[in-house]
Design a protein around this motif. Structure first.
Motif, PDB file in Angstrom:
ATOM      1  N   ASN A 185       9.219   0.254  -7.263  1.00 59.51           N
ATOM      2  CA  ASN A 185       9.278   0.013  -5.832  1.00 59.51           C
ATOM      3  C   ASN A 185       8.058   0.659  -5.198  1.00 59.51           C
ATOM      4  O   ASN A 185       7.849   1.853  -5.327  1.00 59.51           O
ATOM      5  CB  ASN A 185      10.574   0.589  -5.251  1.00 59.51           C
ATOM      6  CG  ASN A 185      10.794   0.176  -3.827  1.00 59.51           C
ATOM      7  OD1 ASN A 185       9.950  -0.467  -3.217  1.00 59.51           O
ATOM      8  ND2 ASN A 185      11.928   0.543  -3.287  1.00 59.51           N
ATOM      9  N   ASN A 186       7.256  -0.137  -4.487  1.00 61.32           N
ATOM     10  CA  ASN A 186       6.027   0.375  -3.881  1.00 61.32           C
ATOM     11  C   ASN A 186       6.259   0.985  -2.509  1.00 61.32           C
ATOM     12  O   ASN A 186       5.329   1.451  -1.874  1.00 61.32           O
ATOM     13  CB  ASN A 186       5.002  -0.754  -3.757  1.00 61.32           C
ATOM     14  CG  ASN A 186       4.523  -1.213  -5.101  1.00 61.32           C
ATOM     15  OD1 ASN A 186       4.597  -0.474  -6.064  1.00 61.32           O
ATOM     16  ND2 ASN A 186       4.047  -2.441  -5.174  1.00 61.32           N
ATOM     17  N   ARG A 187       7.470   0.939  -2.017  1.00 58.34           N
ATOM     18  CA  ARG A 187       7.749   1.464  -0.681  1.00 58.34           C
ATOM     19  C   ARG A 187       7.584   2.963  -0.615  1.00 58.34           C
ATOM     20  O   ARG A 187       7.901   3.685  -1.548  1.00 58.34           O
ATOM     21  CB  ARG A 187       9.184   1.136  -0.270  1.00 58.34           C
ATOM     22  CG  ARG A 187       9.351  -0.236   0.232  1.00 58.34           C
ATOM     23  CD  ARG A 187      10.718  -0.343   0.794  1.00 58.34           C
ATOM     24  NE  ARG A 187      10.796  -1.515   1.616  1.00 58.34           N
ATOM     25  CZ  ARG A 187      11.891  -1.940   2.152  1.00 58.34           C
ATOM     26  NH1 ARG A 187      13.009  -1.294   1.964  1.00 58.34           N
ATOM     27  NH2 ARG A 187      11.895  -3.015   2.884  1.00 58.34           N
ATOM     28  N   GLY A 247       4.919  -4.038   1.268  1.00 60.77           N
ATOM     29  CA  GLY A 247       5.661  -2.881   0.785  1.00 60.77           C
ATOM     30  C   GLY A 247       5.521  -1.647   1.653  1.00 60.77           C
ATOM     31  O   GLY A 247       6.214  -0.667   1.439  1.00 60.77           O
TER      32      GLY A 247
END
Length: 150
Positions: free
Chosen positions: A28-30, A108
């Motif tokens: 997850n790039n968040r 993201g």
């Protein structure tokens, strides 16, 4: 009989070549370190920039509008977009903030966001909402007017 063996052979080949996923890791790039709400200082900065943009939109000052836009937004905004914004946003009415926070984007990342409604709309669920998304330095990434239709 030959057809039955052929079908069984095809199914067994698929069964033998199938793979079992043992360890799956989802990336997850968040960024989760962003707060949920904006500070008063941020709200003042972003609201001021939005007000400047609306004033420039009202007077059709394209240079001023472009100076308030982020580089990514400046690349995609055309004269047709400015005309559409002019027709969709009533710049003579006073606007008030109804919601602030962060908006997740398709890349993201999350960016600061403020939603406005017209001050004369006293309903809990306003008919027209204008969402403005900003970069952290105050440059405008996007403005989206939304009108509810029944």
């Amino acid at each position: 009989m030959n057809k039955l063996f052929l079908i069984l052979a095809l199914l067994s080949v698929q069964l033998f070549y199938s793979q079992e996923v043992v360890d799956l890791k989802v990336e997850n790039n968040r960024k989760t370190d962003t707060p949920l709400d904006l500070t008063k200082k941020q709200i003042e900065l972003y609201n001021g920039r939005f007000s400047q943009f609306i004033a420039a939109l009202k007077s059709s000052d394209r240079k001023k509008m472009e100076s308030l836009l982020a580089d990514n937004a400046r690349k995609v905004v055309t004269e047709a977009v400015y005309k559409k914004l002019t027709s969709d946003i009533n710049s003579t009415k006073k606007m008030e903030i109804i919601k602030t926070g962060y908006k997740p984007m398709i890349d993201g990342n999350t960016y600061p966001m403020i939603q406005y409604k017209y001050a004369d709309d006293k309903s809990d669920d306003p008919k027209e909402v204008i969402t403005a998304v900003f970069e952290n330095d105050g440059k405008i990434l996007g403005i989206k007017p939304f009108k509810k239709t029944k």
